[in-house]
Design a protein around this motif. Structure first.
Motif, PDB file in Angstrom:
ATOM      1  N   GLY A   1      -0.729  -9.529  -8.289  1.00 48.20           N
ATOM      2  CA  GLY A   1      -1.186  -9.173  -9.621  1.00 48.20           C
ATOM      3  C   GLY A   1      -0.170  -8.374 -10.411  1.00 48.20           C
ATOM      4  N   GLY A   2       0.836  -7.827  -9.739  1.00 49.96           N
ATOM      5  CA  GLY A   2       1.861  -7.024 -10.409  1.00 49.96           C
ATOM      6  C   GLY A   2       2.039  -5.691  -9.721  1.00 49.96           C
ATOM      7  N   TYR A   3       3.297  -5.305  -9.483  1.00 52.49           N
ATOM      8  CA  TYR A   3       3.522  -4.082  -8.722  1.00 52.49           C
ATOM      9  C   TYR A   3       3.139  -2.828  -9.506  1.00 52.49           C
ATOM     10  CZ  TYR A   3       8.025  -3.825 -11.287  1.00 52.49           C
ATOM     11  OH  TYR A   3       9.008  -3.776 -12.251  1.00 52.49           O
ATOM     12  N   SER A   4       3.154  -2.912 -10.853  1.00 54.10           N
ATOM     13  CA  SER A   4       2.812  -1.735 -11.646  1.00 54.10           C
ATOM     14  C   SER A   4       1.330  -1.415 -11.523  1.00 54.10           C
ATOM     15  CB  SER A   4       3.199  -1.950 -13.112  1.00 54.10           C
ATOM     16  OG  SER A   4       2.980  -0.788 -13.881  1.00 54.10           O
ATOM     17  N   GLU A   5       0.474  -2.402 -11.820  1.00 52.19           N
ATOM     18  CA  GLU A   5      -0.964  -2.160 -11.726  1.00 52.19           C
ATOM     19  C   GLU A   5      -1.441  -1.994 -10.282  1.00 52.19           C
ATOM     20  OE1 GLU A   5       0.722  -4.708 -13.185  1.00 52.19           O
ATOM     21  OE2 GLU A   5      -0.677  -6.357 -13.574  1.00 52.19           O
ATOM     22  N   GLN A   6      -0.633  -2.457  -9.317  1.00 50.85           N
ATOM     23  CA  GLN A   6      -1.029  -2.290  -7.918  1.00 50.85           C
ATOM     24  C   GLN A   6      -1.049  -0.818  -7.514  1.00 50.85           C
ATOM     25  OE1 GLN A   6      -2.354  -4.591  -6.359  1.00 50.85           O
ATOM     26  NE2 GLN A   6      -2.334  -4.128  -4.181  1.00 50.85           N
ATOM     27  N   ALA A   7      -0.330   0.021  -8.256  1.00 51.57           N
ATOM     28  CA  ALA A   7      -0.371   1.459  -7.962  1.00 51.57           C
ATOM     29  C   ALA A   7      -1.795   1.975  -8.040  1.00 51.57           C
ATOM     30  CB  ALA A   7       0.524   2.207  -8.952  1.00 51.57           C
ATOM     31  N   VAL A   8      -2.547   1.508  -9.038  1.00 50.99           N
ATOM     32  CA  VAL A   8      -3.932   1.948  -9.210  1.00 50.99           C
ATOM     33  C   VAL A   8      -4.791   1.458  -8.056  1.00 50.99           C
ATOM     34  CG1 VAL A   8      -5.934   1.909 -10.750  1.00 50.99           C
ATOM     35  CG2 VAL A   8      -3.619   1.937 -11.707  1.00 50.99           C
ATOM     36  N   ASN A   9      -4.587   0.210  -7.639  1.00 54.71           N
ATOM     37  CA  ASN A   9      -5.366  -0.356  -6.539  1.00 54.71           C
ATOM     38  C   ASN A   9      -5.110   0.380  -5.231  1.00 54.71           C
ATOM     39  OD1 ASN A   9      -6.430  -2.346  -8.244  1.00 54.71           O
ATOM     40  ND2 ASN A   9      -4.735  -3.744  -7.838  1.00 54.71           N
ATOM     41  N   VAL A  10      -3.868   0.726  -4.982  1.00 56.01           N
ATOM     42  CA  VAL A  10      -3.535   1.440  -3.745  1.00 56.01           C
ATOM     43  C   VAL A  10      -4.134   2.837  -3.756  1.00 56.01           C
ATOM     44  CG1 VAL A  10      -1.636   2.440  -2.402  1.00 56.01           C
ATOM     45  CG2 VAL A  10      -1.454   0.097  -3.257  1.00 56.01           C
ATOM     46  N   LEU A  11      -4.006   3.519  -4.881  1.00 52.40           N
ATOM     47  CA  LEU A  11      -4.530   4.882  -4.967  1.00 52.40           C
ATOM     48  C   LEU A  11      -6.049   4.921  -4.829  1.00 52.40           C
ATOM     49  CD1 LEU A  11      -2.287   6.300  -7.809  1.00 52.40           C
ATOM     50  CD2 LEU A  11      -2.312   7.062  -5.419  1.00 52.40           C
ATOM     51  N   ALA A  12      -6.717   3.805  -5.131  1.00 48.89           N
ATOM     52  CA  ALA A  12      -8.177   3.745  -5.032  1.00 48.89           C
ATOM     53  C   ALA A  12      -8.656   3.581  -3.591  1.00 48.89           C
ATOM     54  CB  ALA A  12      -8.715   2.598  -5.881  1.00 48.89           C
ATOM     55  N   GLN A  13      -7.744   3.333  -2.654  1.00 44.48           N
ATOM     56  CA  GLN A  13      -8.120   3.153  -1.260  1.00 44.48           C
ATOM     57  C   GLN A  13      -8.328   4.505  -0.571  1.00 44.48           C
ATOM     58  OE1 GLN A  13      -8.841  -0.042  -0.401  1.00 44.48           O
ATOM     59  NE2 GLN A  13      -8.344  -0.179  -2.580  1.00 44.48           N
ATOM     60  N   PRO A  14      -9.066   4.521   0.542  1.00 40.30           N
ATOM     61  CA  PRO A  14      -9.274   5.780   1.275  1.00 40.30           C
ATOM     62  C   PRO A  14      -7.947   6.469   1.589  1.00 40.30           C
ATOM     63  CG  PRO A  14     -10.676   4.046   2.170  1.00 40.30           C
ATOM     64  CD  PRO A  14      -9.763   3.386   1.181  1.00 40.30           C
ATOM     65  N   GLY A  15      -7.840   7.723   1.198  1.00 38.08           N
ATOM     66  CA  GLY A  15      -6.609   8.465   1.430  1.00 38.08           C
ATOM     67  C   GLY A  15      -5.526   8.201   0.414  1.00 38.08           C
ATOM     68  N   GLY A  16      -5.740   7.223  -0.478  1.00 37.17           N
ATOM     69  CA  GLY A  16      -4.749   6.915  -1.503  1.00 37.17           C
ATOM     70  C   GLY A  16      -3.499   6.237  -0.975  1.00 37.17           C
ATOM     71  N   PHE A  17      -3.626   5.474   0.125  1.00 34.22           N
ATOM     72  CA  PHE A  17      -2.456   4.785   0.664  1.00 34.22           C
ATOM     73  C   PHE A  17      -2.848   3.410   1.186  1.00 34.22           C
ATOM     74  CE2 PHE A  17      -4.209   6.732   4.479  1.00 34.22           C
ATOM     75  CZ  PHE A  17      -4.000   5.764   5.458  1.00 34.22           C
ATOM     76  N   ALA A  18      -1.838   2.626   1.503  1.00 39.63           N
ATOM     77  CA  ALA A  18      -2.030   1.301   2.091  1.00 39.63           C
ATOM     78  C   ALA A  18      -0.875   1.036   3.053  1.00 39.63           C
ATOM     79  CB  ALA A  18      -2.083   0.227   1.007  1.00 39.63           C
ATOM     80  N   TRP A  19      -1.004  -0.078   3.765  1.00 42.22           N
ATOM     81  CA  TRP A  19       0.083  -0.540   4.637  1.00 42.22           C
ATOM     82  C   TRP A  19       0.579  -1.893   4.141  1.00 42.22           C
ATOM     83  CZ3 TRP A  19       2.182   2.380   8.485  1.00 42.22           C
ATOM     84  CH2 TRP A  19       1.451   3.466   8.949  1.00 42.22           C
ATOM     85  N   ASN A  20       1.892  -2.008   3.898  1.00 47.20           N
ATOM     86  CA  ASN A  20       2.503  -3.321   3.689  1.00 47.20           C
ATOM     87  C   ASN A  20       2.669  -3.969   5.057  1.00 47.20           C
ATOM     88  OD1 ASN A  20       2.757  -2.527   1.059  1.00 47.20           O
ATOM     89  ND2 ASN A  20       4.992  -2.462   1.041  1.00 47.20           N
ATOM     90  N   VAL A  21       2.136  -5.177   5.230  1.00 45.90           N
ATOM     91  CA  VAL A  21       2.217  -5.879   6.509  1.00 45.90           C
ATOM     92  C   VAL A  21       2.929  -7.210   6.287  1.00 45.90           C
ATOM     93  CG1 VAL A  21       0.903  -6.917   8.397  1.00 45.90           C
ATOM     94  CG2 VAL A  21       0.111  -4.777   7.364  1.00 45.90           C
ATOM     95  N   TYR A  22       3.906  -7.516   7.138  1.00 40.23           N
ATOM     96  CA  TYR A  22       4.721  -8.720   6.961  1.00 40.23           C
ATOM     97  C   TYR A  22       5.364  -9.081   8.290  1.00 40.23           C
ATOM     98  CZ  TYR A  22       7.851  -4.719   6.240  1.00 40.23           C
ATOM     99  OH  TYR A  22       8.502  -3.524   6.373  1.00 40.23           O
ATOM    100  N   ASP A  23       6.253 -10.048   8.299  1.00 40.98           N
ATOM    101  CA  ASP A  23       6.824 -10.487   9.568  1.00 40.98           C
ATOM    102  C   ASP A  23       8.341 -10.335   9.586  1.00 40.98           C
ATOM    103  OD1 ASP A  23       7.687 -12.572   7.980  1.00 40.98           O
ATOM    104  OD2 ASP A  23       6.448 -14.099   8.936  1.00 40.98           O
ATOM    105  N   ARG A  24       8.971 -10.811  10.651  1.00 42.72           N
ATOM    106  CA  ARG A  24      10.416 -10.601  10.827  1.00 42.72           C
ATOM    107  C   ARG A  24      11.215 -11.323   9.753  1.00 42.72           C
ATOM    108  NH1 ARG A  24      12.707 -11.371  16.687  1.00 42.72           N
ATOM    109  NH2 ARG A  24      11.824  -9.279  16.844  1.00 42.72           N
ATOM    110  N   ARG A  25      10.778 -12.505   9.344  1.00 42.41           N
ATOM    111  CA  ARG A  25      11.504 -13.236   8.286  1.00 42.41           C
ATOM    112  C   ARG A  25      11.606 -12.380   7.031  1.00 42.41           C
ATOM    113  NH1 ARG A  25      10.015 -15.850   3.754  1.00 42.41           N
ATOM    114  NH2 ARG A  25       7.794 -15.584   4.232  1.00 42.41           N
ATOM    115  N   ILE A  26      10.496 -11.768   6.649  1.00 44.31           N
ATOM    116  CA  ILE A  26      10.484 -10.950   5.441  1.00 44.31           C
ATOM    117  C   ILE A  26      11.257  -9.654   5.666  1.00 44.31           C
ATOM    118  CG2 ILE A  26       8.985  -9.729   3.816  1.00 44.31           C
ATOM    119  CD1 ILE A  26       6.843 -11.851   4.379  1.00 44.31           C
ATOM    120  N   HIS A  27      11.133  -9.083   6.858  1.00 46.11           N
ATOM    121  CA  HIS A  27      11.900  -7.878   7.195  1.00 46.11           C
ATOM    122  C   HIS A  27      13.400  -8.141   7.058  1.00 46.11           C
ATOM    123  CE1 HIS A  27      13.445  -4.424   9.440  1.00 46.11           C
ATOM    124  NE2 HIS A  27      14.043  -5.269  10.256  1.00 46.11           N
ATOM    125  N   ASP A  28      13.862  -9.238   7.626  1.00 48.36           N
ATOM    126  CA  ASP A  28      15.294  -9.561   7.548  1.00 48.36           C
ATOM    127  C   ASP A  28      15.717  -9.780   6.096  1.00 48.36           C
ATOM    128  OD1 ASP A  28      15.467  -9.382  10.285  1.00 48.36           O
ATOM    129  OD2 ASP A  28      15.348 -11.546  10.638  1.00 48.36           O
TER     130      ASP A  28
END
Length: 307
Positions: free
Chosen positions: A133-160
């Motif tokens: 949806g957009g990294y700017s507005e995602q700040a609001v979505n993340v802050l709305a979560q318990p504790g005001g944080f989230a985890w980015n989850v991905y795999d080795r291809r994306i890590h590399d």
């Protein structure tokens, strides 16, 4: 080369005006001394108000408790001076946020991690939004979560892939990136519910092969499926810079409440109202640079001819 004096260690604390014409400014020196400097024209290029918690709370209440990932000197001087002078202010609720600032390291994690197929889960291990949806507005979505944080989850291809970005390498070297051989091991490493994280990744796999549709509206079919081993980084939502400010004309002159220009007062960059509109979703990459460079050019040209 232009024979322009640059004064360092000089903090401007106020402006002097004769009716609508700016005649000078007040300067505080580091040793406590004060000076008054006259001017033929004044260009306000002092950014926005992201470093002023009171103004943020007033105009952007949803970011009042967010990390401010900008220069502490952005205290909203231009907004406050303009208000005192009777200038028009607009879209003070507009800003650039970011939903992927490593916590607590406060290092930007490139949004390319999401665009390449990564997901965000909350403290329970569940997805909560459309990460495209957009990294700017995602700040609001993340802050709305318990504790005001989230985890980015991905795999080795994306890590590399992300290792191509200096900020991500810095975060990796700082120990912000977690890794595990499978979903349940990753859940243990990041302290989320293993069944929920496993279910989230399984659901994403089905959406990536087109078997089901994302309830948040994201299209997962354009990128390769996530495969073990998995990686994760804890992130929070942050305020990067404000986008509203002083309304200016086509020469970057500041306008008053009746839309008449101040004869020798100009605003550029974060001091001026940009093109992002009144909401976080209006921000697009480069909007801040647009007001800085385009309005800076116009202000410089016009201020140079002011009498």
């Amino acid at each position: 080369a232009a024979d322009i004096m640059v004064a360092t260690g000089a903090h401007v604390t106020g402006l002097f005006a004769d009716d609508k014409k700016i005649v000078g400014c007040r300067i505080a020196r580091a040793d406590g001394g004060e000076e008054h400097l006259a001017c033929k024209a004044l260009v306000l290029a002092c950014n926005g108000y992201g470093g002023n918690p009171d103004l943020v709370k007033q105009h952007i209440p949803e970011m009042a408790n967010a990390v401010y990932h900008g220069h502490a000197g952005n205290r909203g001087d231009a907004v406050l001076w303009g208000e005192q002078l009777g200038a028009e202010l607009r879209h003070l609720s507009g800003y650039q946020g970011h939903g992927s600032l490593a916590f607590p390291q406060q290092i930007l994690i490139t949004w390319a991690v999401m665009m390449e197929g990564g997901i965000q889960v909350n403290a329970s291990g569940e997805r909560f939004s459309n990460e495209h949806g957009g990294y700017s507005e995602q700040a609001v979505n993340v802050l709305a979560q318990p504790g005001g944080f989230a985890w980015n989850v991905y795999d080795r291809r994306i890590h590399d892939f992300a290792l191509n970005f200096p900020d991500y390498r810095e975060a990796f070297e700082a120990g912000a990136i977690r890794t595990a051989p499978d979903a349940r091991a990753l859940a243990s490493a990041i302290s989320v519910h293993p069944d929920k994280l496993e279910a989230a990744l399984s659901a994403v796999g089905e959406m990536q092969c087109g078997a089901t549709a994302d309830p948040f509206g994201r299209d997962f079919t354009t990128k390769a499926a996530l495969v073990a081993p998995f990686y994760a980084v804890k992130v929070t939502g942050a305020l990067f810079h404000t986008q509203g400010g002083l309304v200016v004309d086509e020469t970057a002159r500041v306008l008053d409440l009746d839309a008449f220009p101040f004869p020798n007062l100009f605003a550029t960059g974060g001091a001026a109202c940009g093109v992002s509109g009144p909401d976080v979703s209006g921000y697009l990459s480069g909007n801040g640079l647009l007001t800085a460079i385009a309005l800076g050019y116009l202000a410089g040209a016009a201020a140079g001819t002011s009498r």
